[in-house]
Design a protein around this motif. Structure first.
Motif, mmCIF file in Angstrom:
data_model
loop_
_atom_site.group_PDB
_atom_site.id
_atom_site.type_symbol
_atom_site.label_atom_id
_atom_site.label_comp_id
_atom_site.label_asym_id
_atom_site.label_seq_id
_atom_site.Cartn_x
_atom_site.Cartn_y
_atom_site.Cartn_z
ATOM 1 N N HIS A 147 0.766 5.802 -12.138
ATOM 2 C CA HIS A 147 -0.400 6.662 -11.904
ATOM 3 C C HIS A 147 -0.830 7.340 -13.199
ATOM 4 O O HIS A 147 -2.031 7.464 -13.481
ATOM 5 N N ASN A 148 0.134 7.788 -13.986
ATOM 6 C CA ASN A 148 -0.197 8.412 -15.272
ATOM 7 C C ASN A 148 -0.874 7.414 -16.213
ATOM 8 O O ASN A 148 -1.861 7.749 -16.885
ATOM 9 N N LEU A 149 -0.347 6.206 -16.260
ATOM 10 C CA LEU A 149 -0.944 5.191 -17.130
ATOM 11 C C LEU A 149 -2.363 4.852 -16.693
ATOM 12 O O LEU A 149 -3.244 4.641 -17.527
ATOM 13 N N ALA A 150 -2.593 4.831 -15.385
ATOM 14 C CA ALA A 150 -3.927 4.520 -14.876
ATOM 15 C C ALA A 150 -4.931 5.619 -15.202
ATOM 16 O O ALA A 150 -6.142 5.366 -15.215
ATOM 17 N N ASN A 151 -4.439 6.837 -15.463
ATOM 18 C CA ASN A 151 -5.326 7.970 -15.755
ATOM 19 C C ASN A 151 -5.246 8.401 -17.218
ATOM 20 O O ASN A 151 -5.578 9.535 -17.548
ATOM 21 N N ALA A 152 -4.829 7.478 -18.073
ATOM 22 C CA ALA A 152 -4.712 7.811 -19.494
ATOM 23 C C ALA A 152 -6.060 8.132 -20.127
ATOM 24 O O ALA A 152 -6.126 8.791 -21.170
ATOM 25 N N ALA A 153 -7.156 7.674 -19.521
ATOM 26 C CA ALA A 153 -8.488 7.938 -20.059
ATOM 27 C C ALA A 153 -9.293 8.875 -19.158
ATOM 28 O O ALA A 153 -10.496 9.032 -19.357
ATOM 29 N N THR A 154 -8.642 9.519 -18.178
ATOM 30 C CA THR A 154 -9.339 10.430 -17.267
ATOM 31 C C THR A 154 -9.481 11.803 -17.898
ATOM 32 O O THR A 154 -8.492 12.394 -18.341
ATOM 33 N N THR A 155 -10.691 12.318 -17.929
ATOM 34 C CA THR A 155 -10.962 13.607 -18.551
ATOM 35 C C THR A 155 -10.189 14.722 -17.864
ATOM 36 O O THR A 155 -10.208 14.846 -16.637
ATOM 37 N N GLY A 156 -9.503 15.533 -18.661
ATOM 38 C CA GLY A 156 -8.794 16.700 -18.147
ATOM 39 C C GLY A 156 -7.575 16.407 -17.306
ATOM 40 O O GLY A 156 -7.029 17.321 -16.676
ATOM 41 N N TYR A 157 -7.102 15.160 -17.289
ATOM 42 C CA TYR A 157 -5.977 14.793 -16.426
ATOM 43 C C TYR A 157 -4.684 15.401 -16.961
ATOM 44 O O TYR A 157 -4.445 15.446 -18.170
ATOM 45 N N ARG A 158 -3.846 15.868 -16.021
ATOM 46 C CA ARG A 158 -2.528 16.398 -16.349
ATOM 47 C C ARG A 158 -1.471 15.428 -15.823
ATOM 48 O O ARG A 158 -1.424 15.128 -14.636
ATOM 49 N N ALA A 159 -0.635 14.927 -16.720
ATOM 50 C CA ALA A 159 0.376 13.942 -16.350
ATOM 51 C C ALA A 159 1.335 14.517 -15.322
ATOM 52 O O ALA A 159 1.753 15.678 -15.410
ATOM 53 N N GLU A 160 1.681 13.704 -14.311
ATOM 54 C CA GLU A 160 2.627 14.119 -13.286
ATOM 55 C C GLU A 160 4.048 13.871 -13.759
ATOM 56 O O GLU A 160 4.316 12.950 -14.530
ATOM 57 N N THR A 161 4.971 14.697 -13.278
ATOM 58 C CA THR A 161 6.378 14.590 -13.668
ATOM 59 C C THR A 161 7.251 14.567 -12.424
ATOM 60 O O THR A 161 6.880 15.094 -11.372
#
Length: 247
Positions: free
Chosen positions: A24-38
């Protein structure tokens, strides 16, 4: 044997969940303002009669990485990025308040200042209504101003101020829609120390190299759990054969 099977089985299941988070994090690597999940996990014993030696894996902590992402200049007047910590308050369809770092704003069909996905931006006095035929500017403190295009472009009218908040990070939780909410359901007050950058957007804070390495490590970890289960099964079969021979 029981402890071995329980730990390996639940460890493999949670490793798959962790791989889903990394994907999911890799899929949102170009999403504006995205915060990586842990994700984090820990082993705990199984409590109950007859289960004193068994253990399994549970979710210990789940959250998000609050490290700021890179600020990218767009020169679009309705694009804003938060410098440092802070959040933009938005109104959900049910009236609840949520928070985002995605600062790509737009003017809705009814003249309301909204986010890119249609949520109303909350101002200090409620939602912000924008006049027609005006150029909209947003100051670094969140003040929204309207400048008439004609006939007097020098006439500036303040139409509202975006609510910017900065609650403690440990009090925020991330929802499935990517927006953050307060864990206790409270509504934080506006923070005058939060500063904006106009004409810019904050990129995702996902570290591609770190996430790719994590994906490889998790794949190897899952293989290890499966090999442990195979070893446990093989040992059980050999033990059964020995008991049969002795009998």
């Amino acid at each position: 044997m029981d402890r071995l099977i329980y730990t390996a089985m639940t460890g493999a299941a949670h490793t798959l969940n962790q791989k889903a988070t990394v994907s999911h994090n890799l899929a949102n690597a170009a999403t504006t303002g995205y915060r990586a999940e842990t994700n984090a996990f820990r082993a705990v014993p199984v409590y109950g009669d007859g289960l004193p030696t068994r253990a399994f894996v549970v979710d210990s902590t789940t959250g998000a990485d609050f490290t700021p992402g890179p600020i990218q200049q767009t020169d679009r007047e309705l694009d804003i990025a938060i410098r440092g910590s802070g959040w933009i308050a938005v109104q959900l369809p049910g009236g609840e308040e949520a928070y985002t770092r995605h600062g790509s704003l737009q003017v809705g069909p009814n003249g309301i200042l909204q986010t890119h996905n249609g949520f109303n931006v909350i101002g200090d006095a409620g939602i912000i209504s924008l006049p027609q035929d005006n150029r909209i500017t947003i100051a670094k403190d969140g003040t929204v101003s309207a400048v008439p295009i004609t006939p007097l472009p020098n006439t500036v009218a303040i139409v509202g101020r975006i609510k910017l908040v900065d609650p403690p990070e440990n009090q925020l939780m991330k929802g499935p829609d990517g927006l953050f909410r307060m864990k206790d359901g409270t509504v934080p007050l506006a923070d005058a120390n939060v500063s904006l950058v106009n004409g810019a957007l904050e990129g995702s804070n996902v570290n591609l190299v770190h996430e790719m390495v994590s994906m490889i490590a998790l794949a190897r970890q899952f293989d290890m759990h499966m090999k442990v289960l195979e070893s446990a099964e093989r040992n059980a079969q050999q033990a059964s054969e020995i008991m049969v021979v002795r009998a």
